[in-house]
Design an enzyme around this catalytic site. Structure first.
Site, PDB file in Angstrom:
ATOM      1  N   CYS A 342     -42.330  74.243  16.865  1.00 29.20           N
ATOM      2  CA  CYS A 342     -43.237  75.093  15.780  1.00 29.20           C
ATOM      3  C   CYS A 342     -43.371  76.310  16.695  1.00 29.20           C
ATOM      4  CB  CYS A 342     -44.017  74.608  15.730  1.00 29.20           C
ATOM      5  SG  CYS A 342     -43.853  73.184  14.167  1.00 29.20           S
ATOM      6  N   GLU A 343     -42.702  77.184  16.951  1.00 30.06           N
ATOM      7  CA  GLU A 343     -43.628  78.292  17.782  1.00 30.06           C
ATOM      8  C   GLU A 343     -41.885  79.761  17.135  1.00 30.06           C
ATOM      9  OE1 GLU A 343     -44.371  78.975  21.278  1.00 30.06           O
ATOM     10  OE2 GLU A 343     -45.222  76.929  21.578  1.00 30.06           O
TER      11      GLU A 343
END
Ligand code: LLP
Length: 414
Positions: A342-343
């Protein structure tokens, strides 16, 4: 040079088809070729017989089996922590062939190095000189030392991996080198053996190495004028590899150019600390396409490896070639290859031309250096296995982490 090549359109690691390895070990998975590691190593050592020395930079790939292969070839090792020293010994490396570099060495690490009789300390500051002297004296040992001097040469590489400039934290400035050596000569427990520098990593030109060598040799001469005899010149690592369209100098050209500078100095041995040049192209990261999605402007190929497995693209905007392991019936299309983390920065490649469908295997190439060693458990992702291929054999040299591994050293409170 790589031993990852196509056979009937399928990418192989030495004699083994990568789809078979994916089947056996799962994805994501690092795959290394023993033949490439050995070939890269010999390219260095063939031109640098003793008393010259090649010390593999353990930080590039510290898997025990990789270190073992090199130890069996008689390698020296460049380490930057007590953990790396322990790995080298565990893999069969010899303590007296260890060069201990790195800023901020702890008292415990220095003590350990002295007790084990490591080859030498590459000292990064005056404070460290005094620290090593104090500990050596207390242990009644002598520490062989080189001072890491900063030759202030622009390595023309990514700013995060340039180390030889004035503004970098590494080494001591050239102007301070003579007084630092004079201090070292006065301090008890120290035996001055060499001069050391490392100007950066992934250098694709010879000139910065040549400039740095000239400055280091001038220092050797100055020291000699002041009665300090230097036995070896450690020029660090840093030789670049081809990730995409780079054209780094061949190892032979690099070493011959260095040796030429030492021609009139038979008393001076050359030490090198290559990491990337030995292992980068000996490894790939094997990953499977989970799904594809398009937002009208961009197509994303979503794979099961992420920045936690291979951080180089996110951290240094590094380019790694990404290829489909098997022939695809589709035409290549523009896409970003992204991971599950999640980046926004979680990508392995951007703006690529790849033909891929869900379920396909992709190989992220040149992932043998600074790959697994920089991996993390971010997003509670178990780290991938490492597999070493040797001809038609594959060894699991590090197992995939399990859920239990994720919280092994954590505990709940009552
Ligand atoms: N010696 C010293 C003192 C070093 O600091 C380094 C690398 C080496 C040798 C080995 O350099 P090589 O031959 O591998 O270029 N994580 C970055 C690279 C960091 C290199 C740090 N020092 C990357 O993924 O590009």
């Amino acid at each position: 040079m790589s031993d990852f090549y196509l056979q009937n359109g399928v990418l192989h690691a030495e004699s083994l088809p990568l789809p078979e390895l994916a089947e056996q070990f799962g994805t994501p998975c690092f795959v290394y070729s023993r033949a490439v590691i050995e070939r890269n190593w010999r390219a260095f050592t063939a031109l640098l017989p003793e008393p010259h020395r090649v010390c593999f930079a353990v930080k590039a790939n510290s898997n025990l089996a990789v270190l073992q292969i090199l130890a069996r070839l008689g390698a020296g090792f460049d380490v930057v922590s007590g953990g790396e020293i322990a790995r080298v010994l565990k893999a069969g490396g010899k303590a007296d062939r260890i060069v201990f570099s790195g800023v901020a060495k702890s008292d415990a690490e220095i003590r350990e190095g002295l007790q084990l009789g490591i080859g030498q300390f590459n000292v990064e500051s005056i404070a460290e000189l005094e620290q090593i002297s104090r500990i050596a004296e207390a242990l009644d040992k002598t520490a062989r030392i080189s001072l890491r001097v900063n030759p202030d040469v622009d390595a023309k590489t990514h700013p995060y991996i340039a180390t030889g400039l004035e503004q970098n934290k590494f080494g001591i400035p050239m102007v301070d080198a003579l007084p630092a050596y004079q201090l070292a000569a006065r301090l008890p427990g120290l035996d001055i053996v060499g001069v050391d520098c490392h100007i950066g990593s992934q250098l694709t030109e010879l000139q910065p190495f040549m400039d740095a060598t000239d400055r280091m040799l001038a220092l050797v001469d100055t020291l000699a004028e002041h009665g300090i005899e230097i036995r070896h010149l450690d020029m660090g690592g840093g030789l670049g590899v081809r990730y995409g369209d780079e054209t780094p100098p061949p190892v032979g050209d690099y070493i011959q150019a260095l040796l030429k500078k030492l021609e009139s100095r038979p008393e001076l041995a050359l030490y090198l600390e290559p990491g990337r040049a030995i292992v980068a192209n000996a490894g790939i990261l094997l990953t499977r396409v989970q799904s594809l999605k398009s937002n009208g402007r961009k197509t994303f190929v979503m794979v099961d490896a992420g920045m936690n497995d291979l951080i180089r693209p996110s951290l240094y905007q590094a380019w790694h070639d990404i290829v489909n392991v098997t022939p695809s019936p589709q035409a290549p299309f523009d896409c970003d290859v992204v991971g599950p983390v999640c980046e926004t920065g979680d990508f392995l490649g951007q703006n690529r031309q790849i033909a891929a469908s869900a379920g396909d295997l992709l190989a992220v190439k040149s992932a043998g250096a600074y790959g697994f060693v920089m991996s993390s458990n971010y997003n509670s992702r178990p780290r991938p296995p490492e597999v070493l291929v040797d001809g038609d054999q594959a060894w699991l040299v590090r197992a995939r982490e399990t859920r239990d591994d994720l919280w092994r050293s954590e505990s709940l409170i009552p």
